[in-house]
Design a protein around this motif. Structure first.
Motif, short mmCIF file in Angstrom:
data_model
loop_
_atom_site.label_atom_id
_atom_site.label_comp_id
_atom_site.label_asym_id
_atom_site.label_seq_id
_atom_site.Cartn_x
_atom_site.Cartn_y
_atom_site.Cartn_z
N PHE A 16 0.85 -1.20 0.00
CA PHE A 16 0.00 0.00 0.00
C PHE A 16 0.87 1.24 0.00
O PHE A 16 1.72 1.41 0.88
N SER A 17 0.67 2.11 -0.99
CA SER A 17 1.45 3.35 -1.13
C SER A 17 0.51 4.55 -1.07
O SER A 17 0.06 5.04 -2.11
N PRO A 18 0.18 5.02 0.13
CA PRO A 18 -0.74 6.16 0.26
C PRO A 18 -0.02 7.51 0.23
O PRO A 18 1.17 7.60 0.58
N GLY A 19 -0.74 8.52 -0.19
CA GLY A 19 -0.21 9.87 -0.19
C GLY A 19 -1.31 10.88 0.09
O GLY A 19 -2.50 10.56 0.00
N VAL A 20 -0.90 12.08 0.42
CA VAL A 20 -1.83 13.18 0.70
C VAL A 20 -1.49 14.33 -0.22
O VAL A 20 -0.31 14.66 -0.42
N VAL A 21 -2.51 14.95 -0.81
CA VAL A 21 -2.32 16.09 -1.71
C VAL A 21 -2.92 17.34 -1.08
O VAL A 21 -3.64 17.27 -0.08
N SER A 22 -2.63 18.48 -1.67
CA SER A 22 -3.01 19.75 -1.05
C SER A 22 -4.42 20.20 -1.43
O SER A 22 -4.67 21.37 -1.68
N GLY A 23 -5.33 19.27 -1.48
CA GLY A 23 -6.75 19.57 -1.59
C GLY A 23 -7.45 19.06 -0.35
O GLY A 23 -6.99 18.10 0.29
N PHE A 24 -8.57 19.67 0.03
CA PHE A 24 -9.20 19.33 1.30
C PHE A 24 -9.81 17.94 1.28
O PHE A 24 -9.65 17.17 2.23
#
Length: 308
Positions: A192-200
């Protein structure tokens, strides 16, 4: 009139659920004042009074809340504490044909995780239909809006020097893994390769499928047909047949939604496939799923209060 208590209504998911339920005159929403919100006896009394309690708490606190209640209290747990527990019903209504009946009858109901919702919608039906190998070491690449990380991450991403992208889970251990494996019927844990982006809000979950992961009956066309058949008539889930899209986007100001959109993209020779799910991590991935499950548990119309 059903009485509902949201234990942990100060968090992102709890606030969304509370906002949705407060607009429904057929529900009696039990709300504790600030002085009682963390008082164990006040919470216990609210749980006993409620027809259903929705837990929007950290995992350990969710377990403690269940332990303090009487044996007939009904719960929807939005944490990951009980998603693989044998005594709890897994609350993904569209996952199997008998799931809605199980949810309606459940006393202990675990809300799915946001990432697993996308992964399971793509993979579980294809494994069940014998099109994907259950013993394949699946990979999952996913990005989510920063609201999924709670108040601390929201504060971090709303600073002027906020990161554009955050990759995490780099130890290859994540609390969603066991849930993905169990509910999809897999032999091994996925990578599992999760990430967070700069949208709410908003989420894309992708599962790459090489030819070696397919059974003899598996193919991109078979995947599309099986998913379309599995989710036929579902009001919240759409299996898109247009394979010509050249991009999928999550807007920085993505609008709230309880929908789940599924895509199958393939190479010209059909030997490489990208299964992609798009959803709102706070909608179908959290508060929307909780409201949907609540409706089933109290006998209300399933889509009441949902964003179609």
């Amino acid at each position: 009139m059903a009485s509902i208590f949201i234990d942990g209504a100060a968090g992102t998911t709890g606030l969304e659920i509370r906002e949705r339920l407060s607009q429904r005159p057929t529900l009696d929403l039990i709300i504790l004042d600030e002085a009682d919100r963390k008082d164990p006896e006040a919470r216990r009394a609210a749980i006993e009074r409620a027809d259903v309690t929705i837990l929007c708490l950290p995992d350990d606190a969710a377990r403690d809340a269940v332990a303090m209640a009487s044996a007939d209290a009904r719960f929807i747990d939005a944490s990951s504490a009980h998603r693989t527990h044998p005594d709890w019903t897994y609350g993904f209504a569209e996952l199997t044909s008998d799931r809605r009946t199980a949810i309606a009858d459940a006393r202990l109901l675990s809300n799915p995780g946001c990432y697993p919702t996308g992964f399971l919608a793509l993979v579980a039906p294809l494994v069940a239909h014998g099109l994907l190998k259950a013993d394949w070491p699946f990979s999952v690449h996913a990005v989510s809006g920063y609201s999924g990380g709670g108040n601390a991450m929201i504060a971090r991403f709303e600073q002027p020097d906020a990161p554009a992208f955050r990759s995490y889970g780099l130890s290859l251990e994540h609390k969603h893994l066991a849930e993905m494996q169990m509910q999809a019927g897999l032999t091994d844990l996925p990578i599992f390769s999760p990430g967070v982006v700069s949208g709410f809000r908003g989420m894309i979950v992708e599962v790459p499928v090489p030819a070696a992961a397919m059974t003899m009956d598996g193919s991109p066309r078979a995947f599309s047909e099986a998913l379309a058949e599995h989710f036929a008539g579902e009001p919240l889930i759409t299996v898109h047949q247009n394979r010509d899209a050249d991009e999928l986007l999550v807007a920085r100001a993505e609008q709230p939604s309880d929908r789940l959109d599924l895509f199958v993209f393939a190479s010209g020779d059909g030997r490489r496939t990208r299964l992609i799910a798009m959803l709102d991590n706070l909608g179908k991935g959290a508060s929307g799923a909780a409201v949907q499950n609540l409706n089933l548990m109290i006998g209300a119309p399933e889509t009441e209060g949902l964003r179609l």
